[in-house]
Design a protein around this motif. Structure first.
Motif, PDB file in Angstrom:
ATOM      1  N   THR A 133     -13.190   5.915  11.851  1.00 42.40           N
ATOM      2  CA  THR A 133     -11.731   5.862  11.754  1.00 42.40           C
ATOM      3  C   THR A 133     -11.133   6.752  10.661  1.00 42.40           C
ATOM      4  N   TYR A 134     -11.936   7.549   9.960  1.00 38.97           N
ATOM      5  CA  TYR A 134     -11.425   8.277   8.801  1.00 38.97           C
ATOM      6  C   TYR A 134     -10.222   9.187   9.084  1.00 38.97           C
ATOM      7  N   PRO A 135     -10.201   9.967  10.186  1.00 34.79           N
ATOM      8  CA  PRO A 135      -9.015  10.810  10.430  1.00 34.79           C
ATOM      9  C   PRO A 135      -7.710  10.016  10.453  1.00 34.79           C
ATOM     10  N   TYR A 136      -7.724   8.801  10.992  1.00 35.41           N
ATOM     11  CA  TYR A 136      -6.522   7.965  10.992  1.00 35.41           C
ATOM     12  C   TYR A 136      -6.141   7.553   9.570  1.00 35.41           C
ATOM     13  N   ILE A 137      -7.155   7.359   8.714  1.00 35.97           N
ATOM     14  CA  ILE A 137      -6.885   6.998   7.324  1.00 35.97           C
ATOM     15  C   ILE A 137      -6.138   8.128   6.629  1.00 35.97           C
ATOM     16  N   VAL A 138      -6.536   9.379   6.899  1.00 33.73           N
ATOM     17  CA  VAL A 138      -5.867  10.542   6.317  1.00 33.73           C
ATOM     18  C   VAL A 138      -4.406  10.597   6.766  1.00 33.73           C
ATOM     19  N   VAL A 139      -4.161  10.451   8.066  1.00 31.55           N
ATOM     20  CA  VAL A 139      -2.794  10.496   8.589  1.00 31.55           C
ATOM     21  C   VAL A 139      -1.955   9.363   8.008  1.00 31.55           C
ATOM     22  N   LYS A 140      -2.531   8.169   7.923  1.00 30.41           N
ATOM     23  CA  LYS A 140      -1.798   7.028   7.361  1.00 30.41           C
ATOM     24  C   LYS A 140      -1.384   7.282   5.917  1.00 30.41           C
ATOM     25  N   SER A 141      -2.305   7.791   5.105  1.00 30.17           N
ATOM     26  CA  SER A 141      -2.009   8.066   3.697  1.00 30.17           C
ATOM     27  C   SER A 141      -0.867   9.062   3.562  1.00 30.17           C
ATOM     28  N   ARG A 142      -0.872  10.095   4.396  1.00 30.37           N
ATOM     29  CA  ARG A 142       0.182  11.103   4.310  1.00 30.37           C
ATOM     30  C   ARG A 142       1.524  10.563   4.807  1.00 30.37           C
ATOM     31  N   MET A 143       1.493   9.727   5.814  1.00 29.66           N
ATOM     32  CA  MET A 143       2.738   9.167   6.332  1.00 29.66           C
ATOM     33  C   MET A 143       3.344   8.149   5.368  1.00 29.66           C
ATOM     34  N   GLN A 144       2.529   7.581   4.479  1.00 24.08           N
ATOM     35  CA  GLN A 144       3.044   6.627   3.503  1.00 24.08           C
ATOM     36  C   GLN A 144       3.777   7.309   2.360  1.00 24.08           C
ATOM     37  N   LEU A 145       3.613   8.642   2.242  1.00 23.47           N
ATOM     38  CA  LEU A 145       4.384   9.399   1.264  1.00 23.47           C
ATOM     39  C   LEU A 145       5.782   9.633   1.813  1.00 23.47           C
ATOM     40  N   LYS A 146       6.716   9.973   0.921  1.00 24.40           N
ATOM     41  CA  LYS A 146       8.079  10.262   1.358  1.00 24.40           C
ATOM     42  C   LYS A 146       8.053  11.498   2.242  1.00 24.40           C
ATOM     43  N   TRP A 173       0.815  -1.212   0.000  1.00 19.45           N
ATOM     44  CA  TRP A 173       0.000   0.000   0.000  1.00 19.45           C
ATOM     45  C   TRP A 173       0.848   1.262   0.000  1.00 19.45           C
ATOM     46  N   VAL A 174       2.078   1.194   0.489  1.00 17.68           N
ATOM     47  CA  VAL A 174       3.002   2.329   0.351  1.00 17.68           C
ATOM     48  C   VAL A 174       3.281   2.565  -1.133  1.00 17.68           C
ATOM     49  N   ILE A 175       3.578   1.492  -1.859  1.00 14.39           N
ATOM     50  CA  ILE A 175       3.836   1.590  -3.302  1.00 14.39           C
ATOM     51  C   ILE A 175       2.605   2.139  -4.021  1.00 14.39           C
ATOM     52  N   ASN A 176       1.433   1.616  -3.675  1.00 18.13           N
ATOM     53  CA  ASN A 176       0.200   2.059  -4.333  1.00 18.13           C
ATOM     54  C   ASN A 176      -0.074   3.534  -4.080  1.00 18.13           C
ATOM     55  N   THR A 177       0.107   3.991  -2.838  1.00 19.88           N
ATOM     56  CA  THR A 177      -0.131   5.398  -2.516  1.00 19.88           C
ATOM     57  C   THR A 177       0.803   6.295  -3.313  1.00 19.88           C
ATOM     58  N   ARG A 178       2.076   5.891  -3.442  1.00 18.08           N
ATOM     59  CA  ARG A 178       3.032   6.692  -4.216  1.00 18.08           C
ATOM     60  C   ARG A 178       2.631   6.755  -5.691  1.00 18.08           C
ATOM     61  N   GLN A 179       2.037   5.670  -6.202  1.00 18.20           N
ATOM     62  CA  GLN A 179       1.624   5.654  -7.603  1.00 18.20           C
ATOM     63  C   GLN A 179       0.371   6.489  -7.840  1.00 18.20           C
TER      64      GLN A 179
END
Length: 305
Positions: free
Chosen positions: A219-232, A122-128
């Motif tokens: 749980t949506y706020p945690y989803i936002v933080v997770k997505s941003r943390m998966q970026l470089k 999912w890190v790879i997917n988010t970057r793509q």
């Protein structure tokens, strides 16, 4: 071979179908989640921008890694969920339904195993999905397209193996999402079965939709933080999240509370539909998965009494 593998295969198949059907909504939601501008961009505006700058294919950025990721995610989750559930059921009185606490424990163990194993995908997917924008010779924005393999190699080269586990902490915290989802699902299913008996594909579709709506809303706020943390993690200090709490504080400081809910409209529609389709197709595919395992001689056929 036990039913765990059949449930896992059916879950993987259902997940892939639901991902293919709802992926454009995933793209809209993810792009909104990682946008750190203070202004609020509507889903309609985001849709128009992607269409104008990237065309219809822009909605399917990273679809290959997403399809692989959802297949692995659903397979691992359902395998562990059914394995743990069967283990708990052996230790309780025959015929007794699992308690809410037992349902939550089952979901938590399955979710933790799944989050740890699939985080690199999912890190790879988010970057793509979140393509890097640059300006071409004509002054128009262009987007760098990289394959799944190229994205993985870039992460490994620039960040090392640790780069694949960006956002792992919020991902583990988000285990509460499937815990809530499957607890609500199991309780509603048990309630409905006492009134209807055998459930139809439509029943499973509705149960999946209701249970996912409850889980994602909470749980949506945690989803936002997770997505941003998966970026470089680069750029100014406000763009770097050192922890989940740090992410919450910086988002609220720079974007307000509404920043924690960016993209929630598309995410709610996508996650509810995806979950509903997954549960519905999973139940339909289970018998096919059992038949396949029997055909491959990986399991003995059930003999009717």
């Amino acid at each position: 071979m036990s039913d765990n593998v059949a449930h896992a295969l059916a879950g993987a198949g259902g997940g892939m179908v639901s991902m293919a059907l709802t992926y454009p909504l995933t793209t809209l939601s993810t792009r909104s989640q990682v946008s750190k501008s203070g202004g609020r961009i509507s889903q309609v505006e985001a849709f128009k921008r992607i269409m104008k700058e990237e065309g219809p294919k822009g909605f399917y950025s990273g679809i290959n890694s997403a399809m692989f990721g959802i297949a692995v995610t659903q397979y691992v989750y359902y395998y562990w969920y059914e394995l743990v559930k069967a283990g708990i059921e052996k230790g309780v009185a025959a015929g007794r339904a699992l308690t809410i606490g037992e349902n939550m424990l089952t979901g938590a163990i399955a979710g933790a195993a799944t989050a740890t194993i699939t985080n690199p995908i999912w890190v790879i997917n988010t970057r793509q999905v979140v393509k890097k924008e640059s300006t071409g010779d004509d002054g128009k924005p262009t987007f760098k397209k990289q394959s799944t393999w190229q994205t993985a190699l870039k992460i490994l080269r620039e960040e090392g193996p640790a780069g694949f586990f960006q956002g792992i902490l919020p991902a583990l915290i988000l285990v509460i999402n499937p815990v809530i989802q499957f607890t609500v699902f199991e309780r509603l299913k048990a309630w409905l079965q006492t009134r209807k008996g055998n459930l139809s594909g439509l029943d499973f579709f509705l149960l999946g939709a209701i249970s996912k709506l409850a889980a994602t809303s909470i749980t949506y706020p945690y989803i936002v933080v997770k997505s941003r943390m998966q970026l470089k993690q680069t750029g100014d200090e406000n763009s770097r999240y050192r922890s989940v709490l740090d992410g919450f504080q910086k988002i609220i400081k720079t974007e307000g509370v509404k920043g924690l809910y960016k993209g929630i409209e598309a995410k709610l529609v996508q996650s509810v539909l995806a979950s509903a389709f997954t549960f519905a197709f999973k139940e339909e595919l289970f018998s096919s998965a059992v038949w396949l395992l029997v055909l491959l001689r990986l399991r003995e056929p059930k003999v009717s009494a």
